[in-house]
Scaffold this active site. Structure first.
Site, short mmCIF file in Angstrom:
data_model
loop_
_atom_site.label_atom_id
_atom_site.label_comp_id
_atom_site.label_asym_id
_atom_site.label_seq_id
_atom_site.Cartn_x
_atom_site.Cartn_y
_atom_site.Cartn_z
N GLY A 154 0.81 -1.21 0.00
CA GLY A 154 0.00 0.00 0.00
C GLY A 154 0.84 1.26 0.00
O GLY A 154 0.34 2.35 0.30
N GLY A 155 2.12 1.13 -0.33
CA GLY A 155 2.98 2.30 -0.46
C GLY A 155 3.22 3.05 0.83
O GLY A 155 3.56 4.23 0.82
N SER A 174 5.01 -5.41 -2.50
CA SER A 174 5.14 -3.98 -2.73
C SER A 174 5.78 -3.31 -1.52
O SER A 174 6.90 -3.65 -1.14
CB SER A 174 3.78 -3.39 -3.07
OG SER A 174 3.90 -2.09 -3.60
#
Length: 543
Positions: A122-123, A205
């Site tokens: 989710g960055g 991610s």
């Protein structure tokens, strides 16, 4: 009566109503008792268990604390609230500042099984893989693993940095939440049938980026060695890492927007705001001298403690945990991030500099020559003529080249050290479906997570092909991942007929993954040459 009870339970699950908990699966921890649910398929779960105190009030912007004692037995059949995302207002009913919860999935009556601890992406500004169901992975392992998922703070709640936060709060709280959850696993997972001495961390991610930060934590000193023993990272994200002083502008902007700038104690003022007032101003803003806001404004900060240096520098210097690891990426990592309308090199450069503010004109010229020396050979529907070019650049800069660099760092350590070999595996995920080919998005960022968990067990919508034409890739991926979780080797229990996945070495061999075509491949020489250039700029780009 039994049939009626089963029907009621099935109906409650289908409607999202809390299922009736079994009376004999209550776990009595030293701070609370949690009553979960035993599914008919042989997998039990306990959801929404606190692993830390609510990070609210005086604990806002503080490191995670032990959870409060609960006298009554707690229902653990529904997920806890997710942590609040940046640029999200009104606050969704599924999100809350009180969000430090975890879920455990385990074979019913499990004993001393390997543990998979998953860090969602989710960055660092949202939680994009919340509430995943570990049932499919457990079934794929032959009921031989325990799965843990959890929430951690994101955006300013997890990564606000400034002199004030450093002096009177705590930096990198999102990472510290991860460590707190790992400590919870060490203390309590045995009660759920897990082995705290056999923990594999995984993530995608930003979750995979967090894995690299945990591997290099405390200058690679091994301070976290007892918390996990192997790691599998999908599309590890390497954005810019700012220092405390470089991050000060974000804090100053936030205090200005919230009316706290003139307070005698600005951090105390921020802590005293009601959550709606604070969240209304939790928005993405450009970096100094930027044009548009970056995709992910808040991220881990170099604090010269937990995060001692740039991640590239730490791996390059050998300051990382020497444990079995998997790193890998998707063919088209950048396509979901870059502006679809990009129609010139100048527009591409604005995007790249907005997200990597340290780029110089000279460095951008080099990137342009590598990726955008001419317009895209194929122009996709409604796309600009440089969309794929800037997507290729962003995908390799942020994801693919860092993965190759880390795998090479592990190989360099193994070949230069007199200690035992530390295996490192690398993959190239290239599964395609028709719609992705037509649109130009290709094999996009973290799409493989649908195959690893199983398309019916993710919280979002998996591509339809993962239940039809690409269904065969699911047991292949689950076989490699559950084998690695169980044996620290993706080959030991891999799916029948799957090729041997050989470690990354001097030959630059990685696993090419595509439905009915999975095989070892040598990384493309042109990509390795581009990555050499990108990696040479990495520390200057603050990665």
């Amino acid at each position: 009566m039994v049939l009626l009870l089963l029907s009621v339970v099935a109906l409650s699950l289908g409607l999202g109503i809390a299922p009736v908990a079994a009376q004999n699966n209550t776990k009595h921890l030293d701070y609370a008792s949690y009553r979960g649910y035993d599914q008919a398929n042989g997998v039990s779960f306990w959801k929404g268990m606190r692993y830390a105190a609510a990070p609210t009030g005086s604990l806002r912007f503080a490191g995670p604390q032990d959870p409060d004692v609960e006298v009554e037995v707690q229902d653990a059949t529904t997920d806890g609230a997710r942590c609040i995302a940046t640029s999200t207002y009104p606050i969704p009913s599924t999100q809350s500042e009180d969000c430090l919860f975890l879920d455990v999935f385990a074979p019913t009556n499990a004993t001393d099984l390997p543990v998979y601890f998953f860090i969602q992406g989710g960055g660092y500004n949202s939680l994009s893989n919340a509430d995943y169901d570990g049932t499919g992975l457990i079934e794929a392992s032959g009921y031989n693993i325990v799965v843990v998922t959890f929430n951690y703070r994101v955006g300013p709640y997890g990564f606000l940095a400034s002199q004030e936060v450093e002096e009177s709060g705590s930096l990198n709280n999102g990472l510290k939440d991860m460590i707190k959850a790992l400590q919870w696993v060490q203390k309590y997972i045995h009660a759920f049938g897990g082995d705290p001495g056999h923990v594999t961390i995984g993530g995608d991610s930003a979750g995979a980026g967090a894995i690299t930060l945990l591997l290099t934590s405390y200058d690679g000193s091994g301070k976290l060695d007892n918390l996990f023993h192997a790691a599998a990272a999908e599309s590890q994200s390497f954005g810019p890492q700012l220092t405390v002083s470089q991050s000060q502008f974000q804090y100053d902007n936030l205090t200005e927007r919230t009316g706290c700038a003139d307070a005698s104690n600005t951090l105390q003022c921020l802590r005293g705001l009601d959550i709606d007032t604070l969240q209304q101003q939790n928005i993405a803003t450009p970096f100094p001298n930027g044009v548009d806001a970056p995709l992910y404004p808040y991220s881990p900060t170099i604090d010269h403690d937990l995060v001692s240096d740039y991640t590239y520098a730490l791996f390059g210097a050998g300051r990382f945990m020497k444990i079995p690891v998997i790193f890998g990426d998707d063919t088209n990592e950048g396509t979901i991030f870059t502006p679809h309308s990009t129609s010139s090199v100048a527009e591409a450069d604005v995007f790249l500099r907005d997200n990597f503010p340290a780029y110089t004109d000279s460095q951008l010229a080099t990137i342009n020559s590598l990726y955008m020396s001419q317009p895209d050979a194929v122009v996709y529907p409604n796309a600009g003529t440089y969309w794929r070019g800037v997507s290729n650049a962003y995908g390799e800069i942020r994801y693919i080249c860092p993965g190759i660099y880390i795998s090479t760092a592990y190989n360099n350590f193994s070949t230069s050290s007199s200690s035992d070999f530390v295996p490192s595996w690398n993959y190239h995920y290239a599964v395609l479906d028709d719609s992705a080919i037509t649109s130009g998005y290709g094999t996009q960022h973290t799409i493989e997570i649908n195959a690893i968990w199983g398309p019916e067990y993710v919280s979002g919508s998996a591509p339809a092909s993962y239940s039809t034409t690409n269904a065969a890739i699911v047991p292949v991926m689950q076989g490699y991942w559950t084998s690695f979780i169980r044996a620290y080797d993706p080959n030991t229990y891999r799916a029948p007929g799957s090729p041997e996945w050989r470690p990354w070495g001097a030959d630059k061999q990685r696993l090419f993954i595509r439905t009915n075509e999975t095989q070892m491949e040598t990384a493309e020489e042109a990509q390795l040459e581009r990555c050499d250039v990108v990696q040479g700029m990495a520390v200057l780009l603050e990665q």
